[in-house]
Motif scaffolding. Structure first.
Motif, PDB file in Angstrom:
ATOM      1  N   LEU A 136      29.988  43.073  51.366  1.00 38.14           N
ATOM      2  CA  LEU A 136      31.108  44.013  51.402  1.00 38.14           C
ATOM      3  C   LEU A 136      32.115  43.677  50.314  1.00 38.14           C
ATOM      4  O   LEU A 136      32.616  44.574  49.628  1.00 38.14           O
ATOM      5  N   GLY A 137      32.423  42.394  50.150  1.00 32.25           N
ATOM      6  CA  GLY A 137      33.330  42.009  49.073  1.00 32.25           C
ATOM      7  C   GLY A 137      32.820  42.451  47.716  1.00 32.25           C
ATOM      8  O   GLY A 137      33.582  42.958  46.882  1.00 32.25           O
ATOM      9  N   GLN A 138      31.533  42.279  47.482  1.00 24.76           N
ATOM     10  CA  GLN A 138      30.954  42.703  46.209  1.00 24.76           C
ATOM     11  C   GLN A 138      30.951  44.223  46.074  1.00 24.76           C
ATOM     12  O   GLN A 138      31.227  44.763  44.993  1.00 24.76           O
ATOM     13  N   ARG A 139      30.653  44.921  47.164  1.00 24.14           N
ATOM     14  CA  ARG A 139      30.646  46.390  47.104  1.00 24.14           C
ATOM     15  C   ARG A 139      32.054  46.941  46.877  1.00 24.14           C
ATOM     16  O   ARG A 139      32.226  47.936  46.177  1.00 24.14           O
ATOM     17  N   MET A 140      33.059  46.289  47.447  1.00 29.76           N
ATOM     18  CA  MET A 140      34.434  46.730  47.181  1.00 29.76           C
ATOM     19  C   MET A 140      34.807  46.500  45.725  1.00 29.76           C
ATOM     20  O   MET A 140      35.584  47.267  45.147  1.00 29.76           O
ATOM     21  N   ALA A 141      34.241  45.448  45.120  1.00 24.53           N
ATOM     22  CA  ALA A 141      34.493  45.208  43.697  1.00 24.53           C
ATOM     23  C   ALA A 141      33.870  46.305  42.840  1.00 24.53           C
ATOM     24  O   ALA A 141      34.383  46.640  41.765  1.00 24.53           O
ATOM     25  N   GLU A 142      32.785  46.878  43.304  1.00 27.67           N
ATOM     26  CA  GLU A 142      32.091  47.933  42.569  1.00 27.67           C
ATOM     27  C   GLU A 142      32.645  49.326  42.857  1.00 27.67           C
ATOM     28  O   GLU A 142      32.482  50.236  42.043  1.00 27.67           O
ATOM     29  N   ASN A 143      33.292  49.475  43.996  1.00 29.04           N
ATOM     30  CA  ASN A 143      33.616  50.818  44.501  1.00 29.04           C
ATOM     31  C   ASN A 143      35.073  50.848  44.953  1.00 29.04           C
ATOM     32  O   ASN A 143      35.408  50.392  46.044  1.00 29.04           O
ATOM     33  N   LEU A 148      37.176  28.527  43.653  1.00 31.79           N
ATOM     34  CA  LEU A 148      37.386  29.951  43.430  1.00 31.79           C
ATOM     35  C   LEU A 148      36.168  30.630  42.802  1.00 31.79           C
ATOM     36  O   LEU A 148      36.284  31.730  42.265  1.00 31.79           O
ATOM     37  N   ASP A 149      35.005  29.997  42.886  1.00 27.07           N
ATOM     38  CA  ASP A 149      33.813  30.559  42.231  1.00 27.07           C
ATOM     39  C   ASP A 149      33.474  31.944  42.767  1.00 27.07           C
ATOM     40  O   ASP A 149      33.214  32.879  41.999  1.00 27.07           O
ATOM     41  N   ALA A 150      33.455  32.098  44.094  1.00 31.46           N
ATOM     42  CA  ALA A 150      33.109  33.399  44.678  1.00 31.46           C
ATOM     43  C   ALA A 150      34.175  34.438  44.351  1.00 31.46           C
ATOM     44  O   ALA A 150      33.875  35.621  44.139  1.00 31.46           O
ATOM     45  N   CYS A 151      35.423  33.989  44.292  1.00 30.00           N
ATOM     46  CA  CYS A 151      36.519  34.882  43.902  1.00 30.00           C
ATOM     47  C   CYS A 151      36.307  35.403  42.487  1.00 30.00           C
ATOM     48  O   CYS A 151      36.370  36.607  42.235  1.00 30.00           O
ATOM     49  N   TYR A 152      36.057  34.482  41.567  1.00 28.87           N
ATOM     50  CA  TYR A 152      35.845  34.903  40.177  1.00 28.87           C
ATOM     51  C   TYR A 152      34.624  35.807  40.057  1.00 28.87           C
ATOM     52  O   TYR A 152      34.607  36.748  39.253  1.00 28.87           O
ATOM     53  N   GLY A 153      33.589  35.521  40.868  1.00 22.78           N
ATOM     54  CA  GLY A 153      32.393  36.357  40.832  1.00 22.78           C
ATOM     55  C   GLY A 153      32.700  37.795  41.207  1.00 22.78           C
ATOM     56  O   GLY A 153      32.212  38.733  40.557  1.00 22.78           O
ATOM     57  N   ALA A 154      33.517  37.989  42.242  1.00 19.91           N
ATOM     58  CA  ALA A 154      33.858  39.348  42.665  1.00 19.91           C
ATOM     59  C   ALA A 154      34.683  40.058  41.597  1.00 19.91           C
ATOM     60  O   ALA A 154      34.475  41.248  41.315  1.00 19.91           O
ATOM     61  N   ILE A 155      35.608  39.342  40.982  1.00 23.72           N
ATOM     62  CA  ILE A 155      36.444  39.961  39.949  1.00 23.72           C
ATOM     63  C   ILE A 155      35.611  40.319  38.718  1.00 23.72           C
ATOM     64  O   ILE A 155      35.822  41.360  38.084  1.00 23.72           O
ATOM     65  N   LYS A 201      33.250  44.348  35.258  1.00 23.13           N
ATOM     66  CA  LYS A 201      32.039  44.894  34.636  1.00 23.13           C
ATOM     67  C   LYS A 201      31.902  46.375  34.940  1.00 23.13           C
ATOM     68  O   LYS A 201      31.584  47.183  34.054  1.00 23.13           O
ATOM     69  N   VAL A 202      32.171  46.755  36.197  1.00 27.20           N
ATOM     70  CA  VAL A 202      32.123  48.170  36.576  1.00 27.20           C
ATOM     71  C   VAL A 202      33.160  48.955  35.797  1.00 27.20           C
ATOM     72  O   VAL A 202      32.914  50.066  35.307  1.00 27.20           O
ATOM     73  N   GLY A 203      34.356  48.365  35.636  1.00 25.23           N
ATOM     74  CA  GLY A 203      35.405  49.027  34.869  1.00 25.23           C
ATOM     75  C   GLY A 203      35.031  49.210  33.417  1.00 25.23           C
ATOM     76  O   GLY A 203      35.299  50.267  32.825  1.00 25.23           O
TER      77      GLY A 203
END
Length: 603
Positions: free
Chosen positions: A534-541, A584-591, A596-598
């Motif tokens: 969900l965190g990753q999908r929110m980063a994409e959408n 903060l690895d997972a945090c940076y991954g989501a950002i 990238k989507v942007g």
């Protein structure tokens, strides 16, 4: 000059455990009342925290200067105390400086410094003081660090972690448990409708602040979006609704904070009154089902300041609070051993055979607790106790839910405590089937990781208090129930709110379901990997994130009006991916996914 510098330190450090007024000052912004959208945006661009916690300075240059200034001030304060400045003079001069130079009110300055000064004075007259270390502990959320080796400690963890086995969730026809979570009630018995809701203090809507200057400043009946506590009748209305509409509850979890935000005028007597009255209110509505509470940062006076129970002077100890809590909790928790509650406010108790709840005192791991300077090495041996309780549960075939007040991933947490808590969660991931917190007043979650692998979820429930700019809310969990192969996993959760705007306009309360987690976020289940995705999908959408954002603020009208800009968007993504403030690895991954989507969208 030395006295002024020293008192500035006392005032500044004291303010770090209140509302953050020393940085991005809410006092200046409150002239335009709590509906000020600029201030909301400042908070939303900052890491998740309690709404009364100070906003960290994110600029590294300014943070470095503040750390250096703090160290100089600590050295001056130590010197004037060593030269014999009595505590009464320190309080008097500090209060005057707080009022004239920093712009706080006389009520706040005199009251809060009176509360905090004895702790500082005790430390500065009884403990060796190392300025950089003191500031590294007290201001760690602002980027200050300490290099003293005793700050880097570890908990001994049992070896023999069992192989990780995939969790098989039940069929929809299997039995379930329904569990209520309430958090951050912050009831104010002195709330008066029509009083001044725009008083410029951290807690308004009381007669003590005089007549409201305009009709718009009058406090609303059912609660107010501004800096006001929860009216008792609003909480009673909510509890009556819950009791009527959710008659299948198995138990209640209550994740702390009963005292309102009058942090300058708390006392043993006032806080004990709130502990008693709020517990009795909850007991009156749920006399026939267990209630599992948690100790919060506001229960103590002054707030956050929980000393080491093995090394606390009697006049500053928390024994009075632990005794008050133990007396109340023993009425709602079956088979409670109150010895650990009386010692330091935590406990472990079986719910039913094969299922255990463990409640921790998270203030022993939060940097706003100035006592951590005296000793930060697993205060009260709490994490060692937690690890041993989990080890025993593992050997006895029990599954466990963990309760706490402050979520482990918040920037304000002490670095080593946050790391060690996460180590324990990784070791016992096979039996920890849910973690439940409050404190931030927001509706959010945090995903635990072992490397890249999601292993657990912290559910952070929204508050009942609207303090500030939020709608009152509560949550119902659906949990895997009594069956031979039960997982005790959260299968879904539903969050309910009451619109303050609607209640103000109609004088009628309407508690309604804001969302169901699986449906709102399109999740197949609520396993850790689903929350991570969900965190990753929110980063994409961004559209999906906007649904989360509405729920995050409990659909509070002031927040919805302010909106969540790109800085806010990235910070919320970071929050849901962070449980260890050192990683903060997972945090940076989501950002990176979001950026990238942007980039693709812009090409």
């Amino acid at each position: 000059m030395r006295g002024v510098t020293a008192t500035f330190l006392l005032v500044t450090l004291a303010s770090f455990v209140t509302d953050g007024s020393s940085s991005s000052s809410s006092l200046n912004l409150k002239d335009d009342n709590a509906f000020n959208e600029d201030y909301l945006r400042i908070r939303l661009r900052s890491p998740s925290s309690g709404p009364e916690d100070r906003i960290p300075i994110l600029d590294e240059g300014n943070a470095e200067l503040m750390c250096e200034g703090c160290a100089l001030a600590v050295a001056f304060l130590k010197e004037v105390v060593d030269l014999g400045m009595p505590i009464e003079t320190l309080v008097e001069v500090s209060s005057l400086f707080c009022i004239t130079a920093l712009g706080y009110s006389q009520d706040f300055c005199k009251g809060f410094i009176d509360l905090m000064a004895p702790i500082f004075y005790y430390m500065f007259t009884n403990d060796p003081i190392y300025p950089a270390d003191f500031c590294g502990m007290a201001m760690s959320s602002n980027g200050c660090n300490t290099t003293r080796p005793e700050r880097n400690w570890s908990v001994e963890i049992h070896e023999g972690k069992p192989p990780v086995v995939p969790i098989v969730l039940p069929d929809p026809t299997e039995p379930v448990m329904k569990v209520l979570q309430i958090s951050d009630t912050h009831m104010d018995p002195l709330y008066v409708p029509g009083s001044n809701a725009d008083c410029g203090e951290e807690l308004c809507c009381r007669l003590e602040w005089g007549e409201p200057p305009t009709p718009e400043a009058e406090a609303w009946f059912w609660g107010d979006y501004r800096h006001c506590g929860s009216p008792p009748w609003m909480l009673e209305d909510m509890l009556g609704h819950i009791r009527s509409e959710h008659q299948d509850l198995s138990y209640v979890i209550w994740t702390g904070d009963v005292v309102p935000h009058n942090m300058w005028s708390t006392s043993k007597e006032w806080n004990s009154r709130l502990v008693k009255e709020t517990n009795e209110m909850i007991q009156a509505y749920f006399p026939d089902i267990p209630v599992f509470p948690v100790i919060g940062n506001h229960e103590m006076s002054p707030l956050y300041q929980y000393p080491d129970p093995d090394n606390a002077p009697a006049e500053l100890a928390a024994d009075w609070l632990y005794e008050a809590l133990a007396a109340q909790w023993a009425r709602t928790i079956p088979d409670l051993d109150i010895s650990t509650v009386l010692y330091a406010g935590f406990y472990s108790v079986p719910v039913i055979p094969g299922f255990r709840i463990i409640s921790v005192n998270s203030m022993f791991g939060n940097g706003a607790n100035i006592w951590l300077y005296q000793n930060s090495n697993d205060v009260a041996h709490e994490l060692a106790w937690l690890e041993n309780e989990l080890w025993k549960a593992e050997n006895e075939g029990e599954l466990v839910h963990l309760l706490g007040h402050i979520p482990p991933g918040l920037l304000g947490n002490e670095r080593t405590w946050s790391r060690e808590y996460n180590r324990i969660v990784r070791r016992y991931e096979s039996i920890i089937r849910g973690q439940f917190f409050g404190h931030t007043h927001y509706d959010e979650f945090e995903v635990f990781h072992d490397g890249d692998r999601p292993i657990g979820v912290a559910y952070v429930a929204p508050s009942q208090t609207p303090w500030y700019d939020l709608n009152p809310a509560y949550r119902i969990y659906t949990i895997d129930g009594e069956r031979p192969e039960t997982t005790r996993m959260v299968l879904d959760h539903s969050t309910y709110v009451m619109s303050l705007t609607e209640a103000h306009e109609t004088n009628v309360t309407r508690w309604y379901k804001l969302y169901d987690a699986k449906e709102a976020y399109g999740m197949p289940s609520l396993k850790p990997e689903d929350w991570h995705q969900l965190g990753q999908r929110m980063a994409e959408n961004r559209t999906l994130f906007d649904i989360y954002w509405r729920n995050f603020v409990s659909s509070g009208d002031p927040y919805l009006a302010a909106g969540c800009d790109d800085f806010c968007y990235e910070q919320r993504l970071c929050d849901v991916m962070t449980t260890d403030r050192n990683d903060l690895d997972a945090c940076y991954g989501a950002i990176q996914i979001k950026k990238k989507v942007g980039d693709i969208s812009n090409n």
